[in-house]
Design a protein around this motif. Structure first.
Motif, PDB file in Angstrom:
ATOM      1  N   ASP A   8      60.104 -29.406  25.061  1.00 36.58           N
ATOM      2  CA  ASP A   8      61.278 -30.200  25.463  1.00 36.58           C
ATOM      3  C   ASP A   8      62.478 -29.329  25.834  1.00 36.58           C
ATOM      4  OD1 ASP A   8      61.435 -29.390  22.847  1.00 36.58           O
ATOM      5  OD2 ASP A   8      62.542 -31.138  22.155  1.00 36.58           O
ATOM      6  N   LEU A   9      62.360 -28.008  25.654  1.00 34.06           N
ATOM      7  CA  LEU A   9      63.488 -27.132  25.979  1.00 34.06           C
ATOM      8  C   LEU A   9      63.824 -27.201  27.466  1.00 34.06           C
ATOM      9  CD1 LEU A   9      65.486 -24.953  24.910  1.00 34.06           C
ATOM     10  CD2 LEU A   9      63.761 -23.233  25.493  1.00 34.06           C
ATOM     11  N   ARG A  10      62.778 -27.295  28.305  1.00 34.28           N
ATOM     12  CA  ARG A  10      62.990 -27.276  29.751  1.00 34.28           C
ATOM     13  C   ARG A  10      63.849 -28.458  30.195  1.00 34.28           C
ATOM     14  NH1 ARG A  10      61.010 -28.556  34.927  1.00 34.28           N
ATOM     15  NH2 ARG A  10      60.729 -26.710  36.231  1.00 34.28           N
ATOM     16  N   ARG A  57      65.830 -30.249  28.483  1.00 35.61           N
ATOM     17  CA  ARG A  57      67.174 -30.183  27.902  1.00 35.61           C
ATOM     18  C   ARG A  57      68.054 -29.192  28.652  1.00 35.61           C
ATOM     19  NH1 ARG A  57      65.489 -29.596  22.712  1.00 35.61           N
ATOM     20  NH2 ARG A  57      65.992 -27.417  22.504  1.00 35.61           N
ATOM     21  N   VAL A  58      67.514 -27.988  28.880  1.00 32.65           N
ATOM     22  CA  VAL A  58      68.303 -26.963  29.569  1.00 32.65           C
ATOM     23  C   VAL A  58      68.622 -27.418  30.989  1.00 32.65           C
ATOM     24  CG1 VAL A  58      68.214 -24.628  30.529  1.00 32.65           C
ATOM     25  CG2 VAL A  58      67.519 -25.032  28.155  1.00 32.65           C
ATOM     26  N   LEU A  59      67.629 -27.976  31.685  1.00 33.87           N
ATOM     27  CA  LEU A  59      67.881 -28.406  33.068  1.00 33.87           C
ATOM     28  C   LEU A  59      68.896 -29.545  33.104  1.00 33.87           C
ATOM     29  CD1 LEU A  59      64.342 -28.182  34.727  1.00 33.87           C
ATOM     30  CD2 LEU A  59      66.193 -26.482  34.699  1.00 33.87           C
ATOM     31  N   VAL A  85      71.383 -30.033  30.939  1.00 34.77           N
ATOM     32  CA  VAL A  85      72.708 -29.465  30.665  1.00 34.77           C
ATOM     33  C   VAL A  85      73.217 -28.711  31.889  1.00 34.77           C
ATOM     34  CG1 VAL A  85      73.980 -27.811  29.237  1.00 34.77           C
ATOM     35  CG2 VAL A  85      72.353 -29.376  28.162  1.00 34.77           C
ATOM     36  N   VAL A  86      72.325 -27.973  32.545  1.00 32.44           N
ATOM     37  CA  VAL A  86      72.719 -27.245  33.750  1.00 32.44           C
ATOM     38  C   VAL A  86      73.167 -28.222  34.840  1.00 32.44           C
ATOM     39  CG1 VAL A  86      71.727 -25.972  35.701  1.00 32.44           C
ATOM     40  CG2 VAL A  86      71.462 -25.088  33.374  1.00 32.44           C
ATOM     41  N   ALA A  87      72.427 -29.319  35.010  1.00 27.45           N
ATOM     42  CA  ALA A  87      72.803 -30.295  36.034  1.00 27.45           C
ATOM     43  C   ALA A  87      74.164 -30.908  35.703  1.00 27.45           C
ATOM     44  CB  ALA A  87      71.728 -31.381  36.140  1.00 27.45           C
ATOM     45  N   SER A 142      75.089 -23.176  21.686  1.00 32.79           N
ATOM     46  CA  SER A 142      74.319 -24.416  21.565  1.00 32.79           C
ATOM     47  C   SER A 142      73.833 -24.573  20.141  1.00 32.79           C
ATOM     48  CB  SER A 142      73.102 -24.404  22.505  1.00 32.79           C
ATOM     49  OG  SER A 142      73.510 -24.495  23.848  1.00 32.79           O
ATOM     50  N   THR A 174      71.092 -31.895  21.110  1.00 35.91           N
ATOM     51  CA  THR A 174      71.835 -30.640  20.975  1.00 35.91           C
ATOM     52  C   THR A 174      73.241 -30.790  21.537  1.00 35.91           C
ATOM     53  OG1 THR A 174      71.136 -29.770  23.135  1.00 35.91           O
ATOM     54  CG2 THR A 174      69.754 -29.206  21.233  1.00 35.91           C
ATOM     55  N   THR A 234      76.380 -28.470  23.259  1.00 32.84           N
ATOM     56  CA  THR A 234      76.633 -27.200  23.932  1.00 32.84           C
ATOM     57  C   THR A 234      78.116 -27.104  24.226  1.00 32.84           C
ATOM     58  OG1 THR A 234      74.443 -27.060  24.933  1.00 32.84           O
ATOM     59  CG2 THR A 234      76.209 -25.850  26.023  1.00 32.84           C
ATOM     60  N   GLN A 237      70.300 -25.634  42.263  1.00 40.18           N
ATOM     61  CA  GLN A 237      69.619 -26.067  41.033  1.00 40.18           C
ATOM     62  C   GLN A 237      68.115 -25.811  41.081  1.00 40.18           C
ATOM     63  OE1 GLN A 237      71.083 -27.866  38.268  1.00 40.18           O
ATOM     64  NE2 GLN A 237      73.141 -27.653  39.074  1.00 40.18           N
ATOM     65  N   TYR A 242      64.124 -20.547  35.426  1.00 38.66           N
ATOM     66  CA  TYR A 242      63.722 -21.039  34.106  1.00 38.66           C
ATOM     67  C   TYR A 242      62.220 -20.853  33.907  1.00 38.66           C
ATOM     68  CZ  TYR A 242      62.978 -23.849  30.004  1.00 38.66           C
ATOM     69  OH  TYR A 242      62.601 -24.232  28.744  1.00 38.66           O
ATOM     70  N   GLU A 245      67.688 -22.688  19.593  1.00 41.71           N
ATOM     71  CA  GLU A 245      69.125 -22.737  19.918  1.00 41.71           C
ATOM     72  C   GLU A 245      69.542 -21.514  20.720  1.00 41.71           C
ATOM     73  OE1 GLU A 245      70.818 -25.119  15.962  1.00 41.71           O
ATOM     74  OE2 GLU A 245      71.337 -23.011  16.246  1.00 41.71           O
ATOM     75  N   GLU A 291      70.925 -21.124  24.570  1.00 41.19           N
ATOM     76  CA  GLU A 291      72.181 -20.441  24.914  1.00 41.19           C
ATOM     77  C   GLU A 291      71.954 -19.378  25.992  1.00 41.19           C
ATOM     78  OE1 GLU A 291      74.301 -20.523  20.491  1.00 41.19           O
ATOM     79  OE2 GLU A 291      73.934 -18.621  21.480  1.00 41.19           O
ATOM     80  N   LEU A 305      71.237 -20.906  29.375  1.00 36.00           N
ATOM     81  CA  LEU A 305      72.464 -21.465  29.952  1.00 36.00           C
ATOM     82  C   LEU A 305      73.398 -20.344  30.417  1.00 36.00           C
ATOM     83  CD1 LEU A 305      73.167 -24.412  27.464  1.00 36.00           C
ATOM     84  CD2 LEU A 305      72.332 -24.577  29.818  1.00 36.00           C
ATOM     85  N   TRP A 311      72.385 -19.124  33.776  1.00 38.55           N
ATOM     86  CA  TRP A 311      72.880 -20.015  34.832  1.00 38.55           C
ATOM     87  C   TRP A 311      74.374 -19.769  35.087  1.00 38.55           C
ATOM     88  CZ3 TRP A 311      76.611 -23.948  34.178  1.00 38.55           C
ATOM     89  CH2 TRP A 311      76.861 -24.690  35.342  1.00 38.55           C
TER      90      TRP A 311
END
Lengths: 194, 196
Positions: free
Chosen positions: A65-67, A69-71, A73-75, A100, A108, A110, B31, B38, B61, B65, B68, B71
């Protein structure tokens, strides 16, 4: 020959430096020395690339699920940055740092914090939905207690001004409209000052 | 191309499109390019962070970080100072080490140093390492070092020890550790055929 000794003593730190094995004070001293020492810089570059090979060899599948979540947050940060000059300024501040953490309300939190700007950009992913009678509230937590920073009506990035040195960032659940001081236990507290 | 290429023959550096070019696109707000970054780097970043921190929740976590920060700071990547994978992995290692040391500062010093005295087996590096040609090659090159060189490097890099902590753990002097790390990295670099 004696006059070459200090330089050689610093030079021998190139390996430990490339492995992040120096204490902060020694690292700073070595970094001040680097621009004046081409052979040190060359050696550090080769050692750092070597360390990278050690790092790549440790690759392991990240939690699935990290992918997402990170995508997400980036969006969210990307579109906030495009639409808000103040948010963009925090995200690109030279001293900004991203932190984070998981929260007790799930998901999460951030935060991108810049002490130079005195501001933070906060965003979340996957937090428990609240009833209309409640709202998540963001706090700056310093030695004098918690100061209200912003209300978080949605997961969208929010800008908050008033960050001071030594502050942590916290989030609590408050009655709709927010509170002047936290009335519940924080779902997350993050140290943000680098 | 005369620019530094980081580590030769490693998948992250030679895959298409190259990570260097993707980072430039990310810096311009692309993106889709970030998704490719990624997909190439999440495994290496998470694996390294997990290796240093051990704790799964903290590793997740810190990996988040790091990914991110990649990015957010993509525009600061400077190809003249090394390859893109090296840039990403340097951020990842520093963050993991920062976390280890701030945790260490928060717990009792004694237990920290007690842990540092645990003997480290030479084959400890195999633990958690994904079976891959790259990992095999690194392991083979690590096996070619002296025991003290190998233990100094793995304690510093994979456990996040400072070199004085390495010295304490291996019960050798500070200057011996500095020298072993440097000599060991020189041998590793040559064995791996790293270009920079």
């Amino acid at each position: 020959m004696v006059r070459f000794l200090p330089r050689r003593r610093v030079h021998v730190l190139a390996g430990a430096y490339a492995l992040d094995a120096l204490a902060a004070s020694e690292r700073d001293r070595f970094e001040r020395h680097l621009p004046d020492c081409q052979s040190c810089s060359d050696e550090v570059r080769g050692f750092t690339a070597t360390a990278t090979a050690l790092g790549l060899a440790a690759a392991a599948p990240p939690p699935p699920d990290l992918r997402q979540r990170v995508l997400a947050v980036v969006a969210a940060l990307g579109s906030a940055q495009a639409g808000d000059a103040e948010i963009a300024a925090v995200l690109s501040a030279p001293d900004a740092r991203t932190t984070s953490a998981g929260t007790s309300a799930g998901g999460t939190a951030t935060v991108v914090a810049s002490l130079a700007e005195g501001k933070v950009v906060f965003t979340s992913f996957g937090l428990r939905a609240l009833s209309p009678a409640e709202v998540y509230e963001l706090w700056f937590i310093g030695t004098g207690g918690a100061r209200p920073a912003a209300l978080l009506p949605s997961a969208d990035p929010v800008l908050a001004a008033g960050l001071e040195a030594g502050d942590a960032i916290g989030v609590t659940v408050e009655p709709a409209g927010g509170s002047a001081a936290p009335t519940t236990t924080p779902i997350v507290v993050m140290a943000v000052a680098a | 191309m005369t620019e530094p290429s980081g580590v030769r023959d490693n998948p992250a550096e030679r895959s298409r499109p190259p990570l260097d070019a993707l980072l430039v696109q990310v810096a311009h707000g692309d993106q889709a390019a970030y998704e490719s970054v990624y997909d190439q780097m999440a495994g290496p970043v998470y694996g390294l962070v997990r290796r240093v921190l051990r704790d799964a929740a903290q590793s997740e976590e810190v990996a988040q970080e790091v990914l991110l920060e990649v990015w957010r700071t993509a525009s600061r990547f400077d190809p003249s100072r090394g390859g893109a994978a090296t840039w990403v992995m340097t951020i990842a290692h520093r963050r993991a080490v920062d976390r280890v040391r701030s945790e260490a500062a928060a717990v009792e010093r004694d237990s920290r140093y007690a842990a540092a005295y645990e003997p480290v087996a030479g084959d400890e590096v195999a633990e958690g390492v994904v079976a891959s040609l790259e990992a095999d090659r690194v392991r083979r090159c690590l096996d070619g070092l002296t025991t003290l060189q190998r233990e100094s490097i793995t304690l510093a890099y994979y456990s996040g020890y400072t070199y004085p902590q390495v010295a304490a753990a291996l019960r050798v002097g500070l200057s011996a550790v500095k020298t072993r790390i440097r000599d060991g990295l020189t041998r590793l670099r040559d064995c791996l055929g790293v270009t920079w």
